[in-house]
Enzyme design. Structure first.
Site, PDB file in Angstrom:
ATOM      1  N   LYS A  73       0.829  -1.212   0.000  1.00  0.00           N
ATOM      2  CA  LYS A  73       0.000   0.000   0.000  1.00  0.00           C
ATOM      3  C   LYS A  73       0.867   1.267   0.000  1.00  0.00           C
ATOM      4  CE  LYS A  73      -2.274  -1.468   3.667  1.00  0.00           C
ATOM      5  NZ  LYS A  73      -1.765  -2.859   3.746  1.00  0.00           N
ATOM      6  N   THR A  74       1.853   1.296   0.904  1.00  0.00           N
ATOM      7  CA  THR A  74       2.746   2.457   0.968  1.00  0.00           C
ATOM      8  C   THR A  74       3.515   2.598  -0.346  1.00  0.00           C
ATOM      9  OG1 THR A  74       2.957   2.097   3.339  1.00  0.00           O
ATOM     10  CG2 THR A  74       4.596   3.517   2.323  1.00  0.00           C
TER      11      THR A  74
ATOM     12  N   ASP B  59      -1.401   6.854   6.407  1.00  0.00           N
ATOM     13  CA  ASP B  59      -1.362   5.428   6.701  1.00  0.00           C
ATOM     14  C   ASP B  59      -2.287   5.149   7.888  1.00  0.00           C
ATOM     15  OD1 ASP B  59      -0.502   2.883   6.244  1.00  0.00           O
ATOM     16  OD2 ASP B  59       1.599   3.240   6.737  1.00  0.00           O
TER      17      ASP B  59
ATOM     18  N   THR C 243      -5.574  -1.400   6.936  1.00  0.00           N
ATOM     19  CA  THR C 243      -5.661  -2.859   6.960  1.00  0.00           C
ATOM     20  C   THR C 243      -7.071  -3.272   7.370  1.00  0.00           C
ATOM     21  OG1 THR C 243      -4.784  -2.695   9.203  1.00  0.00           O
ATOM     22  CG2 THR C 243      -3.251  -3.324   7.471  1.00  0.00           C
TER      23      THR C 243
ATOM     24  N   ARG D 192       6.541  -8.263   1.852  1.00  0.00           N
ATOM     25  CA  ARG D 192       7.427  -7.879   2.955  1.00  0.00           C
ATOM     26  C   ARG D 192       8.039  -9.110   3.612  1.00  0.00           C
ATOM     27  NH1 ARG D 192       4.493  -4.452   6.484  1.00  0.00           N
ATOM     28  NH2 ARG D 192       5.279  -2.723   5.247  1.00  0.00           N
TER      29      ARG D 192
END
Ligand SMILES: Nc1ncnc2c1ncn2[C@@H]1O[C@H](COP(=O)(O)OP(=O)(O)OP(=O)(O)O)[C@@H](O)[C@H]1O
Ligand SMILES: [Mg+2]
Length: 359
Positions: free
Chosen positions: A82-83, A127, A176, A235
């Site tokens: 997302k980032t 965020d 999330t 990640r």
């Protein structure tokens, strides 16, 4: 199966304490490393093709019209990019990005300060936007809709509202937990994208790319082995890659092959499906203590001395995704696949299930 034989005992408490290698959240050193491994263009961004295609169209259309891009909301489990996507949007718009997050914006003053300092076309990335406080959130509405902030001075009969204009910006929100977003906030986003777990093949490409960036020798099987154990999450793939690299350098002459990756991850307690001790303890608790379920999340959390939120956010979603757990109205149940994976014998059919069949 190359995995260690399953321990019958449910491992709880101190044995499980400490950092989880397969936790999807970002660790401190990854914030820096993320900058190195983060794709720098949409071309380098692997997977999520439908999202990326639609996003590119929206960006191109906005550019043609000379307008700012509509506000964008990304939602999905942690560590899926997302980032990264937010920074790619700013890059593609050739514009600057301001980054902040829901929990840090606890006073309207902070948000107003940021909003009024934005330049035209800037991307404001928030965020964990579901964690914005209600008061702060209300300042965001007119800013998103009409590019202004309303400040009320004094109170009662003397109250005056000052409307301060802000530049036309694009808000990119990430969460999330889309379900925790208030409806008025959600409705103010023009573009909503759900990010889903990546396929093994996509993760293999990500591992191969990251290994290239970090100059780690790896063969295709080695990359595939790491990919399969990364729980659909880039990640985690990058983290496992670094952990395997350490092992390869110290014990195996440097190159990552299938055998090296397999051995390194097995030592870390990460099994063939990417499950670690906590995942297995979660499954075994339901299987052993609660005869396969159904059981409420609160009871599982209490047995494991973990908090409910951790289990719901970072353990359960992946187990649901791979079909090891199902959620029913009366609670969580483990499936036959999970019994097979854990090499446990399935429990005798429960009385309730037998009765169900007789009806
Ligand atoms: N599509 C992708 N291709 C290659 N690498 C990726 C991709 N998506 C994410 N990554 C890598 O995974 C890491 C995590 O991505 P990112 O920080 O964007 O996740 P996130 O969704 O913002 O997570 P969180 O919800 O925890 O904030 C990044 O450092 C990046 O290197
Ligand atoms: Mg992020």
């Amino acid at each position: 199966m190359s995995d260690a034989p399953p321990e019958r005992k449910v491992v709880i408490g101190p044995d499980d304490a400490g950092e989880r290698l397969v936790a999807p959240e970002e660790t401190l050193d990854e914030t820096t490393l993320g900058a190195t491994l983060r794709p720098r263009s949409f071309d380098e961004y692997v997977g999520q093709t439908a999202v990326v295609d639609n996003l590119k169209i929206a960006i191109d259309a906005a550019k043609r019209r000379g307008e700012p891009l509509e506000h964008v909301l990304f939602y999905g489990p942690p560590g899926l990019g997302k980032t990264t996507l937010a920074s790619l949007i700013a890059r593609d718009l050739s514009s600057g990005m301001r980054t902040t997050s829901g929990p840090t914006l606890d006073k309207p003053k902070d948000l107003v300060g940021i909003l009024t300092s934005l330049q035209a076309g800037n991307v404001l990335f928030i965020d964990e936007i579901h964690r914005l406080g209600g008061v702060v959130e209300e300042f965001l509405y007119p800013a998103m809709e009409d590019f202004r902030v309303d400040i009320v001075m004094d109170s009662g009969a003397y109250a005056k509202t000052y409307k301060i204009p802000v530049e036309r910006f694009t808000l990119v929100g990430a969460t999330t937990r889309a379900g925790m977003l208030s409806a008025p906030l959600r409705e103010r986003f023009g573009l909503l994208y759900h990010l889903d777990y990546y396929s093994d093949e996509e993760l293999q490409r990500i591992v191969t790319r990251s290994a290239g960036v970090l100059e780690i020798p790896i063969d295709a099987d080695g990359a595939a082995t790491i990919a399969r154990r990364s729980r659909g999450t880039p990640r985690i793939a990058n983290r496992l890659l670094r952990r395997v690299r350490d092992f390869a350098e110290v014990r195996a002459g440097g190159e990552i092959t299938h055998d090296v990756a397999d051995e390194a991850l097995r030592r870390e307690g990460v099994d063939g499906r990417g499950l670690d001790r906590l995942d297995r303890a979660f499954l075994r608790t339901i299987a052993d203590q609660y005869r396969g379920g159904p059981v409420g999340i609160g009871a599982i959390a209490a047995t494991l001395t973990e908090d409910t939120e951790t289990l719901e956010d970072v353990v359960e979603p992946f187990l649901l995704k791979i079909g090891f757990v199902v959620r029913t109205a009366s609670g969580r149940k483990v499936t036959a696949d999970a019994y097979e994976h854990l090499q446990l014998a399935a429990p005798p059919e429960s009385d309730a299930a037998r009765q169900q069949k007789l009806l």
